[in-house]
Design a protein around this motif. Structure first.
Motif, PDB file in Angstrom:
ATOM      1  N   SER A  28       1.369 -20.539 -33.640  1.00 40.92           N
ATOM      2  CA  SER A  28       1.770 -21.259 -32.426  1.00 40.92           C
ATOM      3  C   SER A  28       2.259 -22.659 -32.763  1.00 40.92           C
ATOM      4  CB  SER A  28       0.589 -21.348 -31.450  1.00 40.92           C
ATOM      5  OG  SER A  28       0.134 -20.054 -31.095  1.00 40.92           O
ATOM      6  N   ASP A  30       2.477 -26.604 -31.186  1.00 39.43           N
ATOM      7  CA  ASP A  30       2.027 -27.557 -30.171  1.00 39.43           C
ATOM      8  C   ASP A  30       3.249 -28.272 -29.603  1.00 39.43           C
ATOM      9  OD1 ASP A  30       0.871 -29.465 -28.591  1.00 39.43           O
ATOM     10  OD2 ASP A  30      -0.564 -30.161 -30.104  1.00 39.43           O
ATOM     11  N   CYS A  31       3.595 -27.950 -28.372  1.00 34.78           N
ATOM     12  CA  CYS A  31       4.809 -28.491 -27.751  1.00 34.78           C
ATOM     13  C   CYS A  31       4.524 -29.688 -26.849  1.00 34.78           C
ATOM     14  CB  CYS A  31       5.505 -27.401 -26.939  1.00 34.78           C
ATOM     15  SG  CYS A  31       6.064 -25.995 -27.930  1.00 34.78           S
ATOM     16  N   ARG A  32       3.294 -30.160 -26.828  1.00 37.97           N
ATOM     17  CA  ARG A  32       2.932 -31.212 -25.882  1.00 37.97           C
ATOM     18  C   ARG A  32       3.663 -32.522 -26.145  1.00 37.97           C
ATOM     19  NH1 ARG A  32      -3.504 -30.272 -26.327  1.00 37.97           N
ATOM     20  NH2 ARG A  32      -2.804 -29.991 -28.493  1.00 37.97           N
ATOM     21  N   ALA A  33       4.075 -32.740 -27.384  1.00 40.76           N
ATOM     22  CA  ALA A  33       4.785 -33.988 -27.700  1.00 40.76           C
ATOM     23  C   ALA A  33       6.303 -33.807 -27.714  1.00 40.76           C
ATOM     24  CB  ALA A  33       4.308 -34.522 -29.056  1.00 40.76           C
ATOM     25  N   THR A  35       9.526 -33.424 -25.719  1.00 36.34           N
ATOM     26  CA  THR A  35      10.091 -33.627 -24.382  1.00 36.34           C
ATOM     27  C   THR A  35      10.988 -32.452 -23.989  1.00 36.34           C
ATOM     28  OG1 THR A  35      10.082 -36.010 -24.746  1.00 36.34           O
ATOM     29  CG2 THR A  35      11.452 -35.189 -22.953  1.00 36.34           C
ATOM     30  N   PRO A  38       7.373 -26.895 -22.362  1.00 35.21           N
ATOM     31  CA  PRO A  38       6.116 -26.822 -21.616  1.00 35.21           C
ATOM     32  C   PRO A  38       5.015 -27.592 -22.351  1.00 35.21           C
ATOM     33  CG  PRO A  38       7.146 -24.666 -21.738  1.00 35.21           C
ATOM     34  CD  PRO A  38       7.940 -25.563 -22.631  1.00 35.21           C
ATOM     35  N   PRO A  39       4.257 -28.425 -21.659  1.00 31.91           N
ATOM     36  CA  PRO A  39       3.254 -29.275 -22.319  1.00 31.91           C
ATOM     37  C   PRO A  39       1.999 -28.502 -22.711  1.00 31.91           C
ATOM     38  CG  PRO A  39       3.189 -29.631 -19.957  1.00 31.91           C
ATOM     39  CD  PRO A  39       4.318 -28.666 -20.206  1.00 31.91           C
ATOM     40  N   THR A  40       2.161 -27.590 -23.665  1.00 35.70           N
ATOM     41  CA  THR A  40       1.040 -26.756 -24.081  1.00 35.70           C
ATOM     42  C   THR A  40       1.312 -26.233 -25.491  1.00 35.70           C
ATOM     43  OG1 THR A  40      -0.343 -24.874 -23.431  1.00 35.70           O
ATOM     44  CG2 THR A  40       2.033 -24.625 -23.145  1.00 35.70           C
ATOM     45  N   VAL A  41       0.340 -25.511 -26.046  1.00 38.67           N
ATOM     46  CA  VAL A  41       0.519 -24.844 -27.333  1.00 38.67           C
ATOM     47  C   VAL A  41       1.095 -23.460 -27.066  1.00 38.67           C
ATOM     48  CG1 VAL A  41      -0.620 -23.976 -29.400  1.00 38.67           C
ATOM     49  CG2 VAL A  41      -1.392 -26.125 -28.364  1.00 38.67           C
ATOM     50  N   GLU A  67      10.905 -29.837 -35.616  1.00 39.45           N
ATOM     51  CA  GLU A  67       9.498 -29.579 -35.903  1.00 39.45           C
ATOM     52  C   GLU A  67       9.334 -28.304 -36.733  1.00 39.45           C
ATOM     53  OE1 GLU A  67       5.493 -30.403 -36.028  1.00 39.45           O
ATOM     54  OE2 GLU A  67       7.149 -31.669 -35.334  1.00 39.45           O
TER      55      GLU A  67
END
Length: 261
Positions: A28, A30-33, A35, A38-41, A67
Motif C-alpha cells: 500500500s 500512504d497518500c495522506r501527504a 495533494t 484520497p487522504p488515506t493508505v 513517490e
C-alpha cells in the motif's frame, strides 16, 4: 491446483503485481501527504485505478509517480514490481502498438519494453512532468532499437544491382502514429491526443479533459507533437519498408553468401 506462472514478461509482471496487492496484507501507499489523492493508505491496485481514471489530473499523477519511483529506488524489488504494475495499462497499450507488423516472438519485444522501462526507473528526473510517460517512452525506445537490430534478418542484401518497387508514399494513419511512438517521436499520450482529435474528430476540449490538462495546453502540446511528426516523416525516420513480402522469411537458400544466419 495453482495457476501456472505466465510465460510472457508483461503477464508475469502483472501476476506478480496482483500477488503483491492481494489481501490480507496488500502492498500500500500512504497518500495522506499527496495533494489530490484520497487522504488515506491505499492498496496499490486502488492507486493504479485512481491514476488511470480520467478524473485524476496529470499533476496528481506525477506526485504519486514521484513517490513510487523513490520507493522503487530505495525499498527494493517489491516496489520495482509495484511501479511496473501501476504502469501496466500504458505498457500494454504501447506493447500493442509496437507489435504491429512484427513477425517474431512478441515476448521478445515485451522483454525489451520492460528492460528499457526498468533501466530508466533508476535515472528518470522526478522534477520533470510525465514521469510515467517518460518511463514508458524509454521502454519504447528499447523496443525500437531491438527491432532495428533484427532488421538485418528481414531485409534482402545483395552485392549486385537489385530492383524493387519503391515503397508507397502513404500509410494508414494509425500505423504511422504507432511507428512514431515506437521511434519515440511522440509518446503514447500524444498518440491519443492526435488520434482522438484528428482521426476520431473529438473536440480538443473533450480530449484535454480526458488527459487532465487545460485546453490551451492540449492545443500547444498537439502542435509541438505534430511538428515533430512532420519532421520525422520528412526525414524518413518512420519508414519501415521491408523488401520481403509480408509473412515470408529469408530462407538459407535465398540468403546471399556470407549473410548472417
Amino acid at each position: 491446483m495453482s495457476e501456472p506462472w505466465p510465460s510472457t514478461p508483461l503477464a508475469a509482471a502483472e501476476r506478480a503485481f496482483d500477488l503483491l496487492t492481494c489481501p490480507p496484507t496488500p502492498l500500500s501507499l500512504d497518500c495522506r501527504a499527496i495533494t489530490g489523492m484520497p487522504p488515506t493508505v491505499l492498496p496499490l491496485n486502488q492507486v493504479k485505478r485512481t491514476l488511470t481514471s480520467s478524473a485524476t489530473p496529470r499533476p496528481v499523477r506525477d506526485l504519486v509517480w514521484r513517490e513510487l519511483v523513490i520507493r522503487a529506488r530505495r525499498d527494493g524489488p517489491a516496489w520495482v514490481v509495484a511501479a511496473v504494475g501501476v504502469a501496466m495499462p500504458g505498457l500494454r497499450r504501447t506493447a500493442g502498438m509496437l507489435a504491429r507488423g512484427w513477425r517474431g516472438d512478441i515476448a521478445d519485444l515485451d522483454a525489451e519494453l520492460l528492460a528499457g522501462f526498468l533501466q530508466r526507473l533508476g535515472t528518470v528526473d522526478l522534477d520533470e512532468p510525465r514521469i510515467c510517460g517518460r518511463l514508458v517512452d524509454a521502454g519504447a525506445r528499447a523496443v525500437k532499437q531491438a527491432r532495428d537490430r533484427e532488421a538485418g534478418a528481414e531485409f534482402v542484401r545483395v552485392a549486385r544491382v537489385w530492383t524493387a518497387p519503391p515503397p508507397e508514399p502513404w500509410d494508414h494513419p494509425d500505423w504511422l502514429l504507432s511507428r512514431a511512438v515506437a521511434a519515440a517521436v511522440i509518446d503514447p499520450d500524444e498518440f491519443l491526443l492526435i488520434a482522438w482529435t484528428r482521426l476520431d474528430h473529438l473536440s480538443v476540449q473533450v480530449v484535454a479533459d480526458r488527459l487532465g490538462v487545460e485546453v490551451e495546453v492540449a492545443r500547444a502540446w498537439r502542435r509541438k507533437a505534430e511538428r515533430r511528426l512532420v519532421d520525422a516523416i520528412g526525414g524518413g525516420e518512420l519508414d519501415w519498408s521491408s523488401l520481403l513480402p509480408k509473412g515470408r522469411k529469408v530462407t538459407d537458400a535465398a540468403r546471399p553468401a556470407g549473410a548472417a544466419g
